[in-house]
Motif scaffolding. Structure first.
Motif, PDB file in Angstrom:
ATOM      1  N   GLU A  64       0.836  -1.212   0.000  1.00  0.00           N
ATOM      2  CA  GLU A  64       0.000   0.000   0.000  1.00  0.00           C
ATOM      3  C   GLU A  64       0.858   1.244   0.000  1.00  0.00           C
ATOM      4  O   GLU A  64       0.618   2.188  -0.758  1.00  0.00           O
ATOM      5  N   THR A  65       1.871   1.252   0.872  1.00  0.00           N
ATOM      6  CA  THR A  65       2.773   2.403   0.927  1.00  0.00           C
ATOM      7  C   THR A  65       3.411   2.649  -0.429  1.00  0.00           C
ATOM      8  O   THR A  65       3.425   3.780  -0.924  1.00  0.00           O
ATOM      9  N   GLN A  69       2.687   6.051  -2.199  1.00  0.00           N
ATOM     10  CA  GLN A  69       3.746   7.058  -2.048  1.00  0.00           C
ATOM     11  C   GLN A  69       4.599   7.202  -3.313  1.00  0.00           C
ATOM     12  O   GLN A  69       5.051   8.280  -3.631  1.00  0.00           O
ATOM     13  N   TYR A 242      13.026   5.436   1.787  1.00  0.00           N
ATOM     14  CA  TYR A 242      12.201   4.733   2.768  1.00  0.00           C
ATOM     15  C   TYR A 242      12.984   3.660   3.490  1.00  0.00           C
ATOM     16  O   TYR A 242      12.447   2.641   3.865  1.00  0.00           O
ATOM     17  N   ASP A 245      11.478   2.153   6.571  1.00  0.00           N
ATOM     18  CA  ASP A 245      10.183   1.485   6.501  1.00  0.00           C
ATOM     19  C   ASP A 245      10.377   0.137   5.808  1.00  0.00           C
ATOM     20  O   ASP A 245      10.290   0.018   4.591  1.00  0.00           O
ATOM     21  N   ALA A 248       7.776  -1.294   3.375  1.00  0.00           N
ATOM     22  CA  ALA A 248       7.759  -0.638   2.067  1.00  0.00           C
ATOM     23  C   ALA A 248       8.969  -1.038   1.237  1.00  0.00           C
ATOM     24  O   ALA A 248       8.857  -1.294   0.037  1.00  0.00           O
TER      25      ALA A 248
END
Lengths: 281, 312
Positions: A64-65, A69, A242, A245, A248
């Protein structure tokens, strides 16, 4: 009884399989580790990195990220356009040149063949300084066209070399019969020879495609703008930003792996046959 | 006796189709590859100041080799690159040969599977490969230490990518992991072309297994090993992506993994506080071009020629 049974006695066969399995694990495990960790939650990624995801630890948060993003759909589209266009041009121009070199005797044939083969050994990357200047001068910087041009030039030498080898094997009687029937040289090439060398074209296509899809250098230098980023460059940028994260990062990596992996599974026989056929020469 | 003029073929009309077939490939290749290579060579003899470009002769080369700071970076990158290549020659190619020898064992079930699986990393991009290994080797994510623990070698663990002593070796081994499929395939293909009766004759003489490999097969595949070595050389001296995605444009830590490719990128493109310099970039590219050209020539004129002679 064949003598070769002596070569495949049971203990030896087991040793051979054990060695090959060991290396197969070394080759494949790192990729699998990334892909299956990409669908685990953060705690499971760190707590039990080696275990497969379960219903409790399964999550798509990383994807989703990445999807929201990053501009990944656009990057995919750019990579696809650049790769398909370059491969098409390499195949078309390469086959035409290979046909001229393998079919006709003309003054300078050998020299032309050598000239075109030079590029197999010399990396186009060393011309980058001047390529960038040229693209700036022609206003092609930050366009997909600049990448297509560079990759076409990069792919042509090997394509011509391989395709010419295959075209030499096409029966001359067939072509001469077509000539007697009054077919033009162009129709002989497009309607007779091209379909006959289709397997070789598929091999060249796969060979040309992989380095183009994976290239980082030219997208980084010639087309780094947001609108023209390729998947490889996009993933590189995204991974840099990222880095903490992990969901991600792992998802971005998996997204970059899966298309190539699918393609590989589809074409691996063709690719491997291509390497073995080329090396036999 | 026939008159000499009778032997000459009649003058043929200019065959336009040959030119038409050749033109697109030759044009694109010349314009985007050959001319830029020469143009890069030319640019290395120029410099730019106050918006003016002027001829400086070999001044850029003098600077690259004479200015202590440039020279230090250059020799460091060249040395690292040579070491990077050495690791490939010592680890990747023997490993490729061994895997190919195992794959070519007669009547081996699962051969196609092994071949495809071992070749898999080769199709992945450097960016992915670099990042996968960065994560796996990261002390933050306990994968490597716990794996080492499993085989009782926990004490071996160190932040390999962060230490100057280990970083280059680690990156080179990751590159070996990625590329070992290529020598494996090429050598496997060469092993397949060895005639079956030659092997059977060896077996009748009692030469089997390892000694058969060393005494019969290896000498026969030497030309292929030569090609693999030269391909490895060109690939390694042109490498950039893996170091860039694992260790950044500076080839850290402290230049320990800086190779010619990253040095060229930094010089040409600029990095952080350092501005880009196309003319010094062209100079470095030309030196790289020279190194690759010299080695290819040595290979073509000395090694390959000698190998041909031994073939029969």
């Amino acid at each position: 009884m064949s003598l070769s049974t002596a070569r495949t006695s049971t203990p030896r066969a087991i040793t051979v399989h054990a060695a090959l399995i060991l290396y197969t694990v070394i080759a494949v495990a790192p990729v699998l580790l990334i892909v299956y960790n990409s669908v685990k939650d953060r705690r499971a990624i760190f707590g039990q990195p080696m275990t497969l995801p379960t219903w409790d630890t399964f999550t798509l948060i990383g994807y989703e990220t990445v999807w929201t993003q990053g501009n990944f759909p656009l990057y995919f589209q750019n990579s696809l356009i650049v790769t398909v266009a370059s491969v098409f041009l390499v195949l078309l121009f390469g086959a035409m040149a290979a046909f001229a070199l393998s079919e006709y005797r003309f003054r300078g044939n050998l020299l032309m063949g050598l000239y075109l083969a030079l590029g197999i050994m010399i990396p186009i990357r060393l011309g980058t300084v001047a390529i960038l200047e040229m693209m700036v001068a022609t206003g092609l910087v930050n366009t997909l066209t600049s990448l297509v041009l560079v990759y076409t030039a990069q792919g042509l030498p090997l394509a011509i070399f391989i395709l010419a080898e295959f075209m030499r094997q096409v029966s001359g009687d067939l072509k001469n019969a077509a000539r007697v029937d009054g077919l033009s040289e162009y129709r002989i090439f497009f309607q007779l020879v091209m379909p006959l060398v289709r397997p070789a074209m598929a091999t060249v296509a796969v060979f040309t495609m992989i380095p183009i899809w994976n290239d980082l250098w030219f997208p980084l230098i010639l087309a780094p703008s947001e609108a023209t980023k390729t998947v490889t460059l996009g993933a590189q940028m995204f991974l840099g930003q990222y880095v903490t994260d992990w969901n991600a990062v792992l998802a971005a990596l998996s997204l970059a792996i899966l298309p190539v992996l699918g393609l590989y599974l589809l074409f691996s026989r063709q690719l491997i046959r291509g390497i073995t056929a080329g090396a036999v020469k | 006796m026939t008159d000499e003029t009778d032997l000459k073929p009649p003058p043929r009309p200019w065959r336009w189709h040959i030119a038409v077939f050749l033109a697109p490939a030759v044009l694109v290749y010349t314009a985007v590859m050959i001319i830029p290579l020469f143009e890069t060579l030319r640019l290395s003899f120029f410099n730019r100041a106050d918006g003016q470009t002027f001829f400086v002769g070999i001044a850029n080369y003098a600077r690259l080799f004479g200015d202590p700071r440039w020279a230090a970076s250059f020799w460091n990158a060249l040395w690292n690159n040579a070491y990077f290549f050495l690791i490939h020659m010592v680890v990747q190619n023997p490993l490729g040969i061994a895997l190919a020898a195992l794959l070519s064992v007669s009547r081996l079930p699962g051969r196609a599977f092994y071949r495809s699986a071992i070749f898999l990393p080769t199709i992945l991009s450097f960016v992915i490969v670099g990042f996968i290994w960065k994560l796996i080797l990261s002390p933050l994510w306990g994968v490597t230490p716990s794996l080492l623990d499993l085989i009782g070698l926990r004490w071996l663990f160190a932040p390999y990518l962060g230490l100057e002593t280990y970083a280059l070796t680690t990156v080179a081994l990751v590159s070996v992991w990625q590329w070992v499929g290529i020598p494996m395939m090429l050598i496997y293909a060469a092993l397949l072309t060895i005639p079956e009766d030659l092997i059977e004759a060896a077996e009748i003489d009692g030469i089997t297994g390892f000694s058969q490999f060393w005494r019969i097969k290896l000498p026969l595949i030497l030309p292929t090993i030569g090609i693999v070595s030269i391909l490895t050389f060109v690939g390694n001296f042109n490498a950039f992506d893996l170091v860039y995605s694992m260790q950044g444009a500076m080839g850290g830590p402290n230049g320990a993994t800086d190779i010619l490719g990253t040095f060229l990128y930094r010089t040409f493109f600029g990095f952080q506080l350092q501005g880009g310099d196309p003319h010094m970039g062209a100079t470095i590219a030309t030196v790289m071009f020279g190194i690759i050209l010299v080695v290819i020539s040595i290979y073509l004129f000395i090694i390959q020629r000698r190998m041909r002679r031994y073939e029969f």
